[in-house]
Scaffold this motif. Structure first.
Motif, PDB file in Angstrom:
ATOM      1  N   ALA A 172      -0.615   2.312  15.318  1.00 17.41           N
ATOM      2  CA  ALA A 172       0.057   1.147  14.743  1.00 17.41           C
ATOM      3  C   ALA A 172      -0.950   0.050  14.419  1.00 17.41           C
ATOM      4  O   ALA A 172      -0.869  -0.601  13.363  1.00 17.41           O
ATOM      5  N   LEU A 173      -1.917  -0.157  15.310  1.00 14.36           N
ATOM      6  CA  LEU A 173      -2.950  -1.162  15.044  1.00 14.36           C
ATOM      7  C   LEU A 173      -3.791  -0.770  13.830  1.00 14.36           C
ATOM      8  O   LEU A 173      -4.148  -1.627  13.008  1.00 14.36           O
ATOM      9  N   ALA A 174      -4.122   0.519  13.712  1.00  8.79           N
ATOM     10  CA  ALA A 174      -4.906   0.967  12.559  1.00  8.79           C
ATOM     11  C   ALA A 174      -4.113   0.813  11.268  1.00  8.79           C
ATOM     12  O   ALA A 174      -4.663   0.437  10.226  1.00  8.79           O
ATOM     13  N   LEU A 175      -2.808   1.090  11.325  1.00  9.74           N
ATOM     14  CA  LEU A 175      -1.956   0.949  10.142  1.00  9.74           C
ATOM     15  C   LEU A 175      -1.870  -0.499   9.691  1.00  9.74           C
ATOM     16  O   LEU A 175      -2.267  -0.859   8.579  1.00  9.74           O
ATOM     17  N   THR A 180      -6.372  -7.144   8.014  1.00 11.80           N
ATOM     18  CA  THR A 180      -7.606  -7.817   8.419  1.00 11.80           C
ATOM     19  C   THR A 180      -8.802  -7.356   7.591  1.00 11.80           C
ATOM     20  O   THR A 180      -9.873  -7.954   7.676  1.00 11.80           O
ATOM     21  N   LEU A 181      -8.609  -6.271   6.839  1.00 14.29           N
ATOM     22  CA  LEU A 181      -9.644  -5.655   6.003  1.00 14.29           C
ATOM     23  C   LEU A 181     -10.738  -4.976   6.820  1.00 14.29           C
ATOM     24  O   LEU A 181     -11.649  -4.375   6.249  1.00 14.29           O
ATOM     25  N   VAL A 182     -10.675  -5.037   8.146  1.00 18.74           N
ATOM     26  CA  VAL A 182     -11.758  -4.530   8.990  1.00 18.74           C
ATOM     27  C   VAL A 182     -11.262  -3.530  10.029  1.00 18.74           C
ATOM     28  O   VAL A 182     -11.903  -2.495  10.262  1.00 18.74           O
ATOM     29  N   PHE A 183     -10.122  -3.809  10.657  1.00 16.96           N
ATOM     30  CA  PHE A 183      -9.731  -3.049  11.849  1.00 16.96           C
ATOM     31  C   PHE A 183      -9.621  -1.539  11.616  1.00 16.96           C
ATOM     32  O   PHE A 183     -10.038  -0.767  12.493  1.00 16.96           O
ATOM     33  N   ILE A 236      -3.872  -0.320   2.585  1.00 15.47           N
ATOM     34  CA  ILE A 236      -3.300  -1.661   2.462  1.00 15.47           C
ATOM     35  C   ILE A 236      -4.411  -2.700   2.305  1.00 15.47           C
ATOM     36  O   ILE A 236      -4.230  -3.723   1.619  1.00 15.47           O
ATOM     37  N   ALA A 237      -5.572  -2.450   2.905  1.00 13.88           N
ATOM     38  CA  ALA A 237      -6.710  -3.347   2.691  1.00 13.88           C
ATOM     39  C   ALA A 237      -7.120  -3.330   1.216  1.00 13.88           C
ATOM     40  O   ALA A 237      -7.409  -4.378   0.627  1.00 13.88           O
ATOM     41  N   TRP A 238      -7.122  -2.150   0.618  1.00 18.96           N
ATOM     42  CA  TRP A 238      -7.463  -2.046  -0.803  1.00 18.96           C
ATOM     43  C   TRP A 238      -6.408  -2.726  -1.675  1.00 18.96           C
ATOM     44  O   TRP A 238      -6.749  -3.337  -2.698  1.00 18.96           O
ATOM     45  N   ALA A 239      -5.135  -2.628  -1.273  1.00 22.23           N
ATOM     46  CA  ALA A 239      -4.076  -3.282  -2.039  1.00 22.23           C
ATOM     47  C   ALA A 239      -4.256  -4.796  -2.047  1.00 22.23           C
ATOM     48  O   ALA A 239      -3.924  -5.470  -3.026  1.00 22.23           O
ATOM     49  N   LEU A 240      -4.796  -5.340  -0.966  1.00 20.09           N
ATOM     50  CA  LEU A 240      -5.057  -6.772  -0.914  1.00 20.09           C
ATOM     51  C   LEU A 240      -6.263  -7.146  -1.776  1.00 20.09           C
ATOM     52  O   LEU A 240      -6.274  -8.191  -2.427  1.00 20.09           O
ATOM     53  N   GLY A 244      -3.923  -4.939  -8.554  1.00 18.18           N
ATOM     54  CA  GLY A 244      -3.533  -4.493  -9.888  1.00 18.18           C
ATOM     55  C   GLY A 244      -2.654  -5.529 -10.573  1.00 18.18           C
ATOM     56  O   GLY A 244      -2.871  -6.732 -10.439  1.00 18.18           O
ATOM     57  N   PRO A 245      -1.614  -5.073 -11.315  1.00 21.83           N
ATOM     58  CA  PRO A 245      -0.758  -6.023 -12.036  1.00 21.83           C
ATOM     59  C   PRO A 245       0.169  -6.818 -11.132  1.00 21.83           C
ATOM     60  O   PRO A 245       0.801  -7.772 -11.573  1.00 21.83           O
ATOM     61  N   ARG A 246       0.266  -6.443  -9.855  1.00 21.09           N
ATOM     62  CA  ARG A 246       1.128  -7.159  -8.915  1.00 21.09           C
ATOM     63  C   ARG A 246       0.390  -8.352  -8.325  1.00 21.09           C
ATOM     64  O   ARG A 246      -0.829  -8.416  -8.346  1.00 21.09           O
ATOM     65  N   THR A 247       1.157  -9.302  -7.810  1.00 24.97           N
ATOM     66  CA  THR A 247       0.535 -10.343  -6.996  1.00 24.97           C
ATOM     67  C   THR A 247       0.144  -9.726  -5.654  1.00 24.97           C
ATOM     68  O   THR A 247       0.652  -8.670  -5.274  1.00 24.97           O
ATOM     69  N   ARG A 248      -0.738 -10.400  -4.933  1.00 22.46           N
ATOM     70  CA  ARG A 248      -1.129  -9.881  -3.621  1.00 22.46           C
ATOM     71  C   ARG A 248       0.071  -9.850  -2.670  1.00 22.46           C
ATOM     72  O   ARG A 248       0.184  -8.961  -1.834  1.00 22.46           O
ATOM     73  N   GLY A 249       0.965 -10.831  -2.808  1.00 19.20           N
ATOM     74  CA  GLY A 249       2.162 -10.824  -1.971  1.00 19.20           C
ATOM     75  C   GLY A 249       3.041  -9.630  -2.244  1.00 19.20           C
ATOM     76  O   GLY A 249       3.568  -9.005  -1.319  1.00 19.20           O
ATOM     77  N   GLU A 250       3.213  -9.287  -3.526  1.00 19.21           N
ATOM     78  CA  GLU A 250       4.021  -8.115  -3.884  1.00 19.21           C
ATOM     79  C   GLU A 250       3.364  -6.832  -3.400  1.00 19.21           C
ATOM     80  O   GLU A 250       4.036  -5.932  -2.879  1.00 19.21           O
ATOM     81  N   ALA A 251       2.040  -6.742  -3.568  1.00 21.22           N
ATOM     82  CA  ALA A 251       1.323  -5.550  -3.114  1.00 21.22           C
ATOM     83  C   ALA A 251       1.419  -5.400  -1.606  1.00 21.22           C
ATOM     84  O   ALA A 251       1.655  -4.299  -1.085  1.00 21.22           O
ATOM     85  N   LEU A 252       1.248  -6.513  -0.891  1.00 23.81           N
ATOM     86  CA  LEU A 252       1.332  -6.468   0.565  1.00 23.81           C
ATOM     87  C   LEU A 252       2.744  -6.111   1.014  1.00 23.81           C
ATOM     88  O   LEU A 252       2.926  -5.322   1.948  1.00 23.81           O
ATOM     89  N   GLY A 253       3.760  -6.661   0.342  1.00 25.61           N
ATOM     90  CA  GLY A 253       5.139  -6.348   0.706  1.00 25.61           C
ATOM     91  C   GLY A 253       5.467  -4.883   0.492  1.00 25.61           C
ATOM     92  O   GLY A 253       6.071  -4.232   1.356  1.00 25.61           O
ATOM     93  N   GLU A 254       5.043  -4.344  -0.644  1.00 24.36           N
ATOM     94  CA  GLU A 254       5.327  -2.937  -0.947  1.00 24.36           C
ATOM     95  C   GLU A 254       4.633  -2.019   0.044  1.00 24.36           C
ATOM     96  O   GLU A 254       5.257  -1.112   0.627  1.00 24.36           O
TER      97      GLU A 254
END
Length: 333
Positions: A172-175, A180-183, A236-240, A244-254
């Motif tokens: 769960a922590l890794a997911l 954090t872009l690092v963990f 998810i780190a890459w999504a942040l 792409g065409p989404r906002t970072r909030g939309e990418a993070l939510g998805e």
């Protein structure tokens, strides 16, 4: 925006929406159309309030009102058993399949790194001495040492539960640590080092076969689950970083919603590997436990690449249904 004036101006609309929502299925055609129109209108009003004058009382009232209206419009929810069946036959395998490139790459890189690190440790006595004193190493890795008794020291039930909780927590922590872009990278590094050190010391003592016979039965499925967690955390780190065409909030939510599916599914996968580790690894002959371990891993791969692929081709993503994602509406009039 004067929030009191806004609430007074739309009070009747909100009351009418509440009345129609609470009447359920006794609406005629015109009233059903009115319910949908009011729902859309009030959802827009909520968006305006949130952007211009985020009053907590009004936002809470409208959110609850819209939740009730959405239930009235969508009708009765699917029975719980159908939701659970859908999760295991469509949602979770589709999420695994769609993320396959991330976790397969994570698995390959981790295992290759663990192999070379373990080989380097096994081939260099000086490195072994620097990592741990000789008396500690002998007590752990010699025949009958702690590496073997670890699997039989506690009762199978309590040991399996302990392993499951620990692995589920790390996964769960890794997911979710991807934000954090690092963990996820740290978690995969620590997992690789632990695997390399144990394997390297066992090989140095001429016991690499014993190492494999003890680790592989539960480790195949367990490590696969950990690699899935690490790979999806990196995703998810890459999504942040690149939404792409989404906002970072939309990418993070998805991606966050999909990770919720992953977390629940991997908890079940790790329950299986924990049961194998608790009840099989230290209590059955090597041939039996290896057969069980390879069978469990094979079934998981079939689950991903057959059922997951079929679900993905049907358009499943592992995300929640569109009706449960909330509404995306303009924030300006």
């Amino acid at each position: 925006m004067d929030i009191d004036a806004f609430a007074a101006a739309h009070h009747r609309e909100w009351g009418r929406l509440a009345d129609l929502s609470n009447r359920g299925r006794v609406l005629d055609g015109a009233e059903a159309d009115e319910l949908v129109a009011l729902y859309q209108r009030v959802a827009t009003q909520l968006s305006l309030v949130q952007s211009a004058a985020p009053d907590a009382v009004v936002v809470g009232h409208l959110s609850a009102l819209l939740a009730t209206a959405r239930g009235a419009i969508a009708g009765p929810r699917v029975p719980a058993w159908k939701e659970i069946l859908y999760f295991f036959t469509d949602g979770f395998p589709a999420a695994l399949y769609r993320a396959r490139r991330w976790w397969i790459a994570t698995a390959v890189l981790s295992l290759v790194a663990a192999f070379f690190m373990g080989w380097y440790i096994a081939a260099n006595p000086r490195v072994q001495t620097e990592l741990a004193p000789a008396d500690l190493v002998n007590g752990v890795f010699q025949p009958g040492g702690q590496f073997e008794t670890y699997y039989t020291e506690f009762s199978p039930g309590s040991f399996g539960f302990k392993v499951w909780v620990n692995n589920a927590w790390v996964s769960a922590l890794a997911l979710f640590g991807g934000v954090t872009l690092v963990f996820p990278f740290v978690a995969m590094y620590m997992n690789t080092v632990n695997l390399a050190v144990d394997g390297g010391f066992m090989a140095a003592h001429g016991r690499f076969g014993t190492f494999l016979s003890l680790v592989a039965p539960h480790g195949l499925l367990e490590l696969t689950a950990v690699f899935v967690a690490g790979g999806c955390g990196m995703r998810i780190a890459w999504a942040l970083l690149a939404p792409g065409p989404r906002t970072r909030g939309e990418a993070l939510g998805e991606q966050g919603r999909v990770l919720g599916t992953m977390a629940l599914g991997l908890a079940c996968v790790l329950l299986v590997s924990g049961s194998i580790e608790g009840f099989v690894t230290g209590h059955t002959p090597a041939a039996v436990r290896l057969s069980i371990g390879f069978t469990a891993e094979a079934l998981f791969l079939v689950y991903v690449f057959y059922f997951g692929r079929r679900a993905a081709l049907r358009g499943e993503t592992g995300d929640v249904s569109r009706a449960d994602r909330g509404d995306t509406l303009p924030t300006r009039a």
